[in-house]
Design a protein around this motif. Sequence first.
Motif, short mmCIF file in Angstrom:
data_model
loop_
_atom_site.label_atom_id
_atom_site.label_comp_id
_atom_site.label_asym_id
_atom_site.label_seq_id
_atom_site.Cartn_x
_atom_site.Cartn_y
_atom_site.Cartn_z
N ASN A 1 0.61 -1.07 0.45
CA ASN A 1 -0.28 -0.25 -0.15
C ASN A 1 0.91 1.06 0.34
O ASN A 1 1.84 0.73 -0.23
CB ASN A 1 -0.94 0.14 0.92
N ALA A 2 0.30 2.24 -0.26
CA ALA A 2 0.81 3.82 0.15
C ALA A 2 0.12 4.73 0.76
O ALA A 2 0.29 5.42 0.97
CB ALA A 2 0.35 4.47 -2.05
N GLN A 3 -0.18 4.06 2.29
CA GLN A 3 -0.53 4.59 2.99
C GLN A 3 0.76 5.61 4.19
O GLN A 3 0.31 6.52 4.28
CB GLN A 3 -0.94 3.51 4.38
N VAL A 4 1.88 5.77 4.19
CA VAL A 4 3.43 6.30 4.43
C VAL A 4 3.95 6.57 3.61
O VAL A 4 4.22 5.48 2.98
CB VAL A 4 3.71 5.95 5.63
N THR A 5 4.85 7.85 3.13
CA THR A 5 6.00 7.75 2.84
C THR A 5 7.16 7.50 2.78
O THR A 5 7.11 6.91 4.09
CB THR A 5 5.67 9.14 1.79
N PRO A 6 7.54 6.86 1.73
CA PRO A 6 9.16 5.61 2.45
C PRO A 6 10.50 6.39 3.03
O PRO A 6 10.83 6.14 3.18
CB PRO A 6 9.43 5.34 1.16
N GLY A 7 10.54 8.17 3.38
CA GLY A 7 11.58 8.40 3.97
C GLY A 7 11.94 7.47 4.60
O GLY A 7 12.59 7.58 4.64
N TYR A 8 10.76 8.12 5.82
CA TYR A 8 11.73 7.60 6.97
C TYR A 8 11.71 6.29 7.17
O TYR A 8 12.63 5.22 7.44
CB TYR A 8 10.37 8.20 8.29
N VAL B 1 -6.17 8.55 4.80
CA VAL B 1 -7.31 9.42 5.16
C VAL B 1 -7.53 9.05 6.58
O VAL B 1 -8.03 10.55 6.98
CB VAL B 1 -8.46 8.79 4.29
N ASN B 2 -7.41 8.37 7.33
CA ASN B 2 -7.28 8.88 9.36
C ASN B 2 -6.92 10.47 9.38
O ASN B 2 -7.77 10.51 10.46
CB ASN B 2 -6.29 7.72 9.63
N PHE C 1 -7.03 13.21 8.93
CA PHE C 1 -8.54 13.93 8.14
C PHE C 1 -9.16 13.54 8.09
O PHE C 1 -10.10 15.34 8.64
CB PHE C 1 -7.94 13.89 6.16
N ALA C 2 -9.83 12.67 8.42
CA ALA C 2 -10.88 11.73 9.03
C ALA C 2 -11.07 12.30 10.59
O ALA C 2 -12.42 13.18 10.60
CB ALA C 2 -11.28 10.19 9.29
N ALA C 3 -10.08 12.28 11.47
CA ALA C 3 -10.30 12.22 12.63
C ALA C 3 -10.13 13.63 13.11
O ALA C 3 -10.52 13.97 14.27
CB ALA C 3 -8.69 11.65 13.31
N GLY C 4 -10.07 14.73 11.88
CA GLY C 4 -9.95 15.69 12.71
C GLY C 4 -11.40 16.59 12.67
O GLY C 4 -11.92 17.90 12.45
N THR C 5 -12.26 15.69 11.80
CA THR C 5 -13.73 16.22 11.64
C THR C 5 -14.56 16.13 12.72
O THR C 5 -15.81 16.39 13.02
CB THR C 5 -14.23 15.42 10.91
N TYR C 6 -13.73 15.40 14.29
CA TYR C 6 -14.47 15.42 15.89
C TYR C 6 -14.03 16.47 16.73
O TYR C 6 -13.01 16.49 16.91
CB TYR C 6 -13.87 13.95 16.30
N PRO C 7 -14.80 17.75 16.57
CA PRO C 7 -14.40 18.84 18.07
C PRO C 7 -14.03 17.99 19.44
O PRO C 7 -14.72 16.93 19.54
CB PRO C 7 -15.43 19.38 17.58
N ASP C 8 -13.01 18.40 19.80
CA ASP C 8 -12.30 18.21 20.57
C ASP C 8 -12.29 16.98 21.13
O ASP C 8 -12.01 16.31 22.20
CB ASP C 8 -13.07 18.87 22.17
N LYS C 9 -11.88 16.30 20.13
CA LYS C 9 -11.45 15.18 19.73
C LYS C 9 -12.35 14.14 20.31
O LYS C 9 -11.88 12.86 21.11
CB LYS C 9 -10.50 14.52 20.59
N ALA D 1 -16.14 11.16 6.47
CA ALA D 1 -15.03 12.57 6.86
C ALA D 1 -15.71 13.73 6.16
O ALA D 1 -16.68 14.67 6.71
CB ALA D 1 -14.27 12.55 6.93
N LYS D 2 -16.60 13.34 5.29
CA LYS D 2 -17.59 14.27 4.00
C LYS D 2 -18.52 15.03 4.90
O LYS D 2 -19.60 16.02 4.91
CB LYS D 2 -17.53 14.29 2.81
N GLU D 3 -18.97 13.59 4.91
CA GLU D 3 -20.81 14.09 6.34
C GLU D 3 -21.00 14.26 6.85
O GLU D 3 -21.52 15.45 7.47
CB GLU D 3 -21.35 12.45 5.77
N ARG D 4 -19.69 14.09 7.85
CA ARG D 4 -19.37 15.13 8.80
C ARG D 4 -19.10 16.23 9.14
O ARG D 4 -19.65 17.25 9.31
CB ARG D 4 -18.46 14.76 10.18
N LEU D 5 -18.35 16.85 7.79
CA LEU D 5 -18.27 18.33 7.41
C LEU D 5 -20.02 18.60 6.86
O LEU D 5 -19.96 19.81 7.95
CB LEU D 5 -17.64 18.35 6.47
N LYS D 6 -20.62 18.18 6.05
CA LYS D 6 -21.61 18.18 6.16
C LYS D 6 -22.69 18.45 6.68
O LYS D 6 -22.57 20.31 6.39
CB LYS D 6 -21.99 17.79 4.74
N ILE D 7 -22.83 17.85 7.71
CA ILE D 7 -24.20 18.20 8.67
C ILE D 7 -23.10 19.17 9.62
O ILE D 7 -23.67 19.93 10.55
CB ILE D 7 -23.73 16.80 9.58
#
Length: 424
Positions: free
Chosen positions: A70-77, A250-251, A253-261, A279-285
Amino acid sequence: MYTITSKLLAHKKTLLITIFVLIFALAAYVRLDFLLSVNHKVSHDTLNYDIMVRQLLEKGIYAYKDTQSNAQVTPGYPLFMAAIYKLVDYQHQDPFPYIRYIQVVISLVTLWLIYSVARKLSGRTVSMIVLLISSVYPPFIWSNGAVLTETLACFFLMLYIRLQLEAFERRTRTLALLSGAAMGLLVLTRPEFLILIAPVYGLYWLWKKEFRLTLKLLLFTCIGTGIFLVPWVIRNIVTLHEVVIASTQVNPFAAGTYPDKNYNDGLVDRHGKTQMEVAKERLKIGFTQHTWQFVKWYTVGKLKYIYSNMYFGSGHSPLYRVLPSPLGSLLHVALVWFCPVALAASLRKWKQPLTLMMLIVAVMTVTRLAFVPEFRYNYTAMPLIIMLDAAAGIAILRWAWQKWTRSSNSRKGAVTYAKSTGKP
């Protein structure tokens, strides 16, 4: 007279070199002492990196949190880790201590780059203050114990800035290419920095108003970046059958849609949906039905999470106090709270390279408001904030001193005039 002046300059230069060496010696000591005197904790992300790197070395599969490519993380580190794993025979020795010691070396080179950038932007006095603060700022020490991207990413960021400033000054294709190469390595370590190229060159065009020159330098910077990104993109096309320039994770970005975590707020039914769909639905609502809550979260709420506390690395015990308590926390708070003053001061004379630091801090801060906020996100911004604060602080002190001396001289002149005329 010439001989006396030469001797004074020689003594001053010797003194400055001595102070420079002493600060670096202090920086090296606290970093090594930290590694040797505490027990280092291993974070969840580090464990996932370890599994990933072992799988890469043993099975040839590049995958994060999975056994399929997969390409979940870039390969630098991960590749940085893999190289050290191979060098130290990871199957018989724990590679983490070696990674930490190498990160100390990288941290010291980064410290020199921070000094070099500050010297280029603001002169000797400011650069020495920046060097001293950076040598003892606690997160710059604690991060060496974390087997995470921060230390390497900060090095590549400062290298990119140093080369980009040089490219702007000398206007050569070679330096623009090298700055792009540094950016490519930075993006492979932390992909969010790719966004910087456009605003940086936009600012340069506003400075110079030379379209062809700006376009030429931008082109070679992009070529330099592409040299390191293209192999990663080709790998993703061949292996994953999709074009992935950075990563597919994506995590954050998606986790950032929860106010105060608050991850259990029940705003959206997550059953059977992908993270992006949720995430998109959470932002819309959120922005239509809970507007004030989401606006506050995506501005002051996330800013507080990102900048209110120091980055602690992966954690360690007992606590290594770089500065006597609570000076470390107070230093961080002072740097963060003075930064708006420094940003405002830099805007007064925006046609200067120091404004580039302000732009990078602003762009990266706004970018990170889109994701889940973490204290670790302030780490790469802090060298630039230290530079801005030191430059603004010295400028304010010089202004106050000049104002006071002029006022004092005016009073003395008035007294002298009064005595000479015999008037009271």
